[in-house]
Design a protein around this motif. Structure first.
Motif, short mmCIF file in Angstrom:
data_model
loop_
_atom_site.label_atom_id
_atom_site.label_comp_id
_atom_site.label_asym_id
_atom_site.label_seq_id
_atom_site.Cartn_x
_atom_site.Cartn_y
_atom_site.Cartn_z
N THR A 136 0.80 -1.23 0.00
CA THR A 136 0.00 0.00 0.00
C THR A 136 0.83 1.28 0.00
OG1 THR A 136 -0.14 0.04 2.42
CG2 THR A 136 -1.85 -1.19 1.24
N ARG A 137 2.08 1.20 0.45
CA ARG A 137 2.90 2.41 0.56
C ARG A 137 4.18 2.33 -0.25
NH1 ARG A 137 2.47 3.33 7.17
NH2 ARG A 137 0.18 3.33 7.28
N GLY A 138 4.45 1.19 -0.85
CA GLY A 138 5.66 1.03 -1.64
C GLY A 138 6.93 0.97 -0.82
N HIS A 139 6.81 0.64 0.49
CA HIS A 139 7.98 0.57 1.36
C HIS A 139 8.71 -0.75 1.16
CE1 HIS A 139 6.44 3.67 4.57
NE2 HIS A 139 6.63 4.20 3.37
N SER A 140 10.02 -0.70 1.25
CA SER A 140 10.83 -1.92 1.22
C SER A 140 10.79 -2.59 2.59
CB SER A 140 12.28 -1.59 0.86
OG SER A 140 12.86 -0.80 1.89
N ALA A 141 11.23 -3.85 2.64
CA ALA A 141 11.32 -4.54 3.92
C ALA A 141 12.30 -3.82 4.84
CB ALA A 141 11.75 -5.99 3.71
N SER A 142 13.38 -3.30 4.27
CA SER A 142 14.37 -2.55 5.06
C SER A 142 13.74 -1.37 5.77
CB SER A 142 15.51 -2.06 4.17
OG SER A 142 16.30 -3.12 3.70
N LYS A 143 12.88 -0.64 5.05
CA LYS A 143 12.22 0.55 5.61
C LYS A 143 11.34 0.17 6.79
CE LYS A 143 10.48 4.86 5.38
NZ LYS A 143 11.27 6.06 5.62
N THR A 144 10.55 -0.91 6.63
CA THR A 144 9.65 -1.33 7.71
C THR A 144 10.44 -1.81 8.92
OG1 THR A 144 7.97 -1.98 6.09
CG2 THR A 144 7.74 -2.86 8.31
N ILE A 145 11.49 -2.59 8.69
CA ILE A 145 12.32 -3.08 9.79
C ILE A 145 12.99 -1.92 10.51
CG2 ILE A 145 14.37 -4.44 10.37
CD1 ILE A 145 13.62 -6.32 8.05
N GLU A 146 13.45 -0.92 9.74
CA GLU A 146 14.09 0.25 10.32
C GLU A 146 13.13 1.02 11.24
OE1 GLU A 146 16.08 4.51 8.89
OE2 GLU A 146 15.05 3.23 7.45
N MET A 147 11.88 1.14 10.83
CA MET A 147 10.89 1.90 11.59
C MET A 147 10.37 1.14 12.81
SD MET A 147 8.63 3.33 8.39
CE MET A 147 7.25 3.68 9.48
N TRP A 148 10.51 -0.18 12.79
CA TRP A 148 9.84 -1.02 13.79
C TRP A 148 10.20 -0.68 15.24
CZ3 TRP A 148 5.48 -3.24 13.67
CH2 TRP A 148 5.13 -4.27 14.54
N PRO A 149 11.47 -0.43 15.58
CA PRO A 149 11.77 -0.06 16.98
C PRO A 149 11.03 1.19 17.44
CG PRO A 149 13.79 -0.66 15.82
CD PRO A 149 12.71 -0.57 14.78
N SER A 150 10.86 2.17 16.56
CA SER A 150 10.12 3.38 16.91
C SER A 150 8.65 3.07 17.14
CB SER A 150 10.27 4.43 15.81
OG SER A 150 9.46 5.55 16.06
N VAL A 151 8.10 2.20 16.28
CA VAL A 151 6.70 1.77 16.43
C VAL A 151 6.51 1.08 17.77
CG1 VAL A 151 4.91 0.24 15.52
CG2 VAL A 151 6.31 1.60 13.94
N ARG A 152 7.44 0.19 18.11
CA ARG A 152 7.35 -0.55 19.36
C ARG A 152 7.44 0.38 20.57
NH1 ARG A 152 5.84 -4.32 21.01
NH2 ARG A 152 7.55 -5.48 21.94
N ARG A 153 8.30 1.39 20.49
CA ARG A 153 8.40 2.34 21.61
C ARG A 153 7.07 3.07 21.80
NH1 ARG A 153 13.60 3.20 19.47
NH2 ARG A 153 12.90 5.01 18.28
#
Length: 321
Positions: free
Chosen positions: A220-237
């Motif tokens: 839906t957003r055209g994000h790579s797996a790298s982008k999602t993994i990179e953002m994940w710690p911030s999401v978890r916080r």
């Protein structure tokens, strides 16, 4: 909620990955899908009945990222309609503050996770007027310009109407402090997998949600797996700070994890994870997830029901998500 999920696993006679793979090899996956979806629909119907019998007018749904809030709210709306209730889905995100008023995080970036990013005064006044039977102009937040837009959409609650609102702050008492408590029904949704790798190793619920989000972000957003993994710690916080502390506010809890979902997600996740470059900081996390997915046999997702929560991530569902 976890005990109920484990009971579902026992009823389906699947407690570990090996038993799930046996079902796939035997060709019994369609039956398994229908059984689990039926169990899930029964629980949604029970929640809808509680709302109906309690004459609640405002249903609030919250949960962590990729827990399936949007599909759940749509399925709940269908069940509410079966009781003669007219549901009105509303996204809490439509009550974001204007971009110029959005608070900044410690890095000087817009912080959309904090409850202070919401225009709480407008949210509560809108809900209060609706509960009082007034007709209200409803906002839609335009993320491209960072402002609320009023396009002429109006809402007035009738005798059998109910608001179904979802958002990460829906269970935070600060978002409903001026609203009558007997009008609200709060639901917490998460994805707590009941499946084990073996007798000694459980499957991480967080990993399942990360894989769900990775697939949806790519689609839906055209994000790579790298982008999602990179953002994940911030999401978890953000979850630890703004969502998990308010689980106990819920009148009902719902587990959106499906025992068959990882074989379905594997088909979409593996190509994304293989695309993570060795030079990337996210490479070793991608390799870990690939190794985890190796435990599962993949399945053809054509048989996944159109109203399944998994469709929110892999696409092809019957709801607008």
């Amino acid at each position: 909620m976890l005990r109920k999920s484990e009971d579902w696993g026992r009823k389906l006679q699947i407690t570990c990955v090996g038993e799930l793979n046996d079902i796939i090899v035997k060709g019994d996956m369609n039956k398994l899908m229908l059984l689990q979806e039926a169990m899930m629909e029964k629980q949604i119907a029970e929640i809808a009945q509680e709302i109906y019998e309690g004459d609640r007018k405002l249903v609030l749904i919250a949960g962590p990222s990729s827990s399936g809030k949007t599909t759940f709210s749509n399925r709940l709306s269908v069940q509410l309609a079966s009781f003669g209730i007219i549901p009105h889905p509303i996204a809490m995100d439509n009550f974001f503050k204007e971009r110029k008023d959005t608070p900044l995080d410690e890095n000087g970036k817009f912080d959309f996770e904090t409850i202070d990013a919401l225009d709480l005064e407008l949210l509560e006044s809108t809900m209060t007027r609706l509960l009082n039977g007034e007709e209200v102009d409803m906002p839609t937040f335009d993320f491209t310009v960072g402002a609320k837009v009023y396009d002429g959409t109006k809402l007035k609650l009738g005798k059998n109407d109910v608001i179904v609102m979802e958002g990460i702050h829906a269970l935070n008492p600060a978002s409903t402090k001026t609203l009558p408590k007997d009008s609200c029904y709060k639901i917490y949704i998460s994805a707590l997998t009941q499946l084990n790798i073996d007798e000694h190793n459980r499957i991480s619920t967080t990993d399942t949600r990360l894989i769900r989000r990775m697939i949806r972000d790519a689609r839906t957003r055209g994000h790579s797996a790298s982008k999602t993994i990179e953002m994940w710690p911030s999401v978890r916080r953000g979850e630890e700070k703004y969502i998990f502390p308010y689980q106990e506010e819920a009148d009902a809890v719902f587990n959106s994890a499906l025992i068959y979902e990882l074989p379905a997600l594997k088909t979409f996740a593996e190509p994304l994870l293989f695309g993570v470059s060795e030079e990337s900081d996210e490479y070793y996390e991608a390799k870990r997830l690939l190794k985890f997915l190796d435990y599962f046999l993949g399945i053809d997702v054509q048989s996944v029901p159109q109203n399944s929560i998994i469709r929110e991530f892999i696409g092809g569902g019957c709801f607008k998500v």
